[in-house]
Design a protein around this motif. Structure first.
Motif, PDB file in Angstrom:
ATOM      1  N   GLN A   1       0.905  -1.269  -0.085  1.00  0.00           N
ATOM      2  CA  GLN A   1      -0.009   0.064   0.120  1.00  0.00           C
ATOM      3  C   GLN A   1       0.861   1.287   0.073  1.00  0.00           C
ATOM      4  O   GLN A   1       2.064   1.391   0.655  1.00  0.00           O
ATOM      5  CB  GLN A   1      -1.092   0.046   1.277  1.00  0.00           C
TER       6      GLN A   1
ATOM      7  N   TRP B   1      -3.527   0.079  -2.681  1.00  0.00           N
ATOM      8  CA  TRP B   1      -2.746  -0.991  -3.041  1.00  0.00           C
ATOM      9  C   TRP B   1      -2.121  -0.799  -4.526  1.00  0.00           C
ATOM     10  O   TRP B   1      -2.855  -0.412  -5.452  1.00  0.00           O
ATOM     11  CB  TRP B   1      -3.438  -2.300  -3.250  1.00  0.00           C
ATOM     12  N   ARG B   2      -0.699  -1.014  -4.690  1.00  0.00           N
ATOM     13  CA  ARG B   2      -0.076  -1.200  -5.821  1.00  0.00           C
ATOM     14  C   ARG B   2       0.139  -2.908  -5.950  1.00  0.00           C
ATOM     15  O   ARG B   2       0.518  -3.485  -4.982  1.00  0.00           O
ATOM     16  CB  ARG B   2       1.319  -0.492  -5.801  1.00  0.00           C
ATOM     17  N   PRO B   3       0.105  -3.475  -7.211  1.00  0.00           N
ATOM     18  CA  PRO B   3       0.326  -4.748  -7.381  1.00  0.00           C
ATOM     19  C   PRO B   3       1.936  -4.932  -7.293  1.00  0.00           C
ATOM     20  O   PRO B   3       2.688  -3.988  -7.553  1.00  0.00           O
ATOM     21  CB  PRO B   3      -0.046  -4.952  -8.791  1.00  0.00           C
TER      22      PRO B   3
ATOM     23  N   HIS C   1      -4.553  -6.757  -7.924  1.00  0.00           N
ATOM     24  CA  HIS C   1      -4.326  -5.180  -8.109  1.00  0.00           C
ATOM     25  C   HIS C   1      -3.939  -5.113  -9.315  1.00  0.00           C
ATOM     26  O   HIS C   1      -3.575  -3.781  -9.856  1.00  0.00           O
ATOM     27  CB  HIS C   1      -3.857  -4.685  -6.901  1.00  0.00           C
TER      28      HIS C   1
ATOM     29  N   HIS D   1      -8.848   2.345  -2.776  1.00  0.00           N
ATOM     30  CA  HIS D   1      -8.085   1.463  -2.027  1.00  0.00           C
ATOM     31  C   HIS D   1      -6.525   2.065  -2.263  1.00  0.00           C
ATOM     32  O   HIS D   1      -6.283   2.896  -3.086  1.00  0.00           O
ATOM     33  CB  HIS D   1      -7.863  -0.050  -2.308  1.00  0.00           C
TER      34      HIS D   1
ATOM     35  N   ASP E   1      -6.517  -2.779 -10.899  1.00  0.00           N
ATOM     36  CA  ASP E   1      -7.310  -1.635 -10.224  1.00  0.00           C
ATOM     37  C   ASP E   1      -5.898  -0.997  -9.615  1.00  0.00           C
ATOM     38  O   ASP E   1      -6.164  -0.368  -8.370  1.00  0.00           O
ATOM     39  CB  ASP E   1      -8.322  -1.734  -9.276  1.00  0.00           C
ATOM     40  N   ASP E   2      -4.903  -0.798 -10.176  1.00  0.00           N
ATOM     41  CA  ASP E   2      -3.708  -0.379  -9.409  1.00  0.00           C
ATOM     42  C   ASP E   2      -3.985   1.078  -9.144  1.00  0.00           C
ATOM     43  O   ASP E   2      -4.263   2.109  -9.713  1.00  0.00           O
ATOM     44  CB  ASP E   2      -2.570  -0.265 -10.558  1.00  0.00           C
TER      45      ASP E   2
END
Length: 245
Positions: free
Chosen positions: A160, A179-181, A207, A177, A210-211
């Motif tokens: 995150q 989060w980064r993948p 993610h 959110h 939806d990065d």
């Protein structure tokens, strides 16, 4: 451009009939971004992907993406086939990342520089988190005469972005959110060619779609494989660089 940007903000305010209370909240939040030192984070997460698309749209070689806020220049030189710097007890599954650097006409680019850096298994970057060795999971690799490189590292973890400051308040207010993948960061360069900045991602990460930084592209998703006699995963990925115009 400054006038157009202001006009766009004016249009949003008019369309949503912004009240003075909302205006004061916005003003206080913009001030807090600066006070928290988060303008680089804000711009890298929510604007850089557009700037990158604009500035690389002419390229015919590899796709790139954002640099992000965690790059550090002058990472130690490792050679063409080497293990990246890491702690003896570094957590994570082994990853061998290998390939070739070429020009768009297929010519191998011997001596090309491949800079690699990534988060550890807990999602932290050296020089940006306490307790990590200075160059942990960072290195510069020089391709051999055929443009080939082989880097032994570890699979990074998703993480995150910081949520304890102004950017976190924006995320909470918007219902997003943070989060980064999981991804590898790379800069690849060779004399007479445009430098490529990229992040490479892994299939199956929840993610990728939806990065928070909107930086994932289909061409940047890797295909790790299991190879007999090699621990962990192996990724073959070639870089094709555009000549300078």
């Amino acid at each position: 451009m400054a006038t157009e940007a202001l006009e766009a903000i004016h249009e949003v305010a008019r369309r949503h009939k912004m009240t003075y209370d909302e205006y004061r909240i916005l003003k206080d939040w913009l001030i807090s971004v600066g006070e928290d030192g988060e303008w680089p984070l804000f711009l890298d997460v929510w604007l850089e992907h557009v700037i990158e698309d604009i500035n690389t749209s002419h390229r015919t070689g590899n796709k790139g993406t954002i640099e992000g806020p965690y790059y550090v220049p002058d990472a130690p030189e490792m050679g063409s086939h080497a293990k990246i710097s890491m702690r003896e007890d570094e957590k994570g599954e082994s990853l061998r990342f290998q390939g070739q650097v070429r020009s768009t006409d297929g010519t191998p680019l011997g001596g090309a520089k491949v800079e690699l850096w990534h988060a550890d298994a807990d999602g932290f970057y050296s020089q940006y988190a306490p307790g990590l060795p200075e160059w942990n999971l960072r290195g510069t690799f020089t391709a051999d005469e055929e443009g080939r490189f082989q880097i032994d590292t570890l699979l990074p973890a998703p993480y995150q972005i910081p949520t304890d400051g102004a950017c976190g308040k924006l995320i909470a207010a918007a219902g997003w959110h943070a989060w980064r993948p999981a991804h590898l960061h790379l800069k690849v360069g060779s004399q007479g060619h445009e430098q490529l900045t990229a992040q490479l991602y892994f299939p199956g990460d929840p993610h990728n779609e939806d990065d928070i930084a909107s930086a994932v592209k289909p061409e940047l998703v890797l295909d790790p494989k299991t190879v007999d006699g090699i621990d962990g995963k192996v990724v073959d990925y070639d870089f094709v660089l555009d000549p300078l115009s």
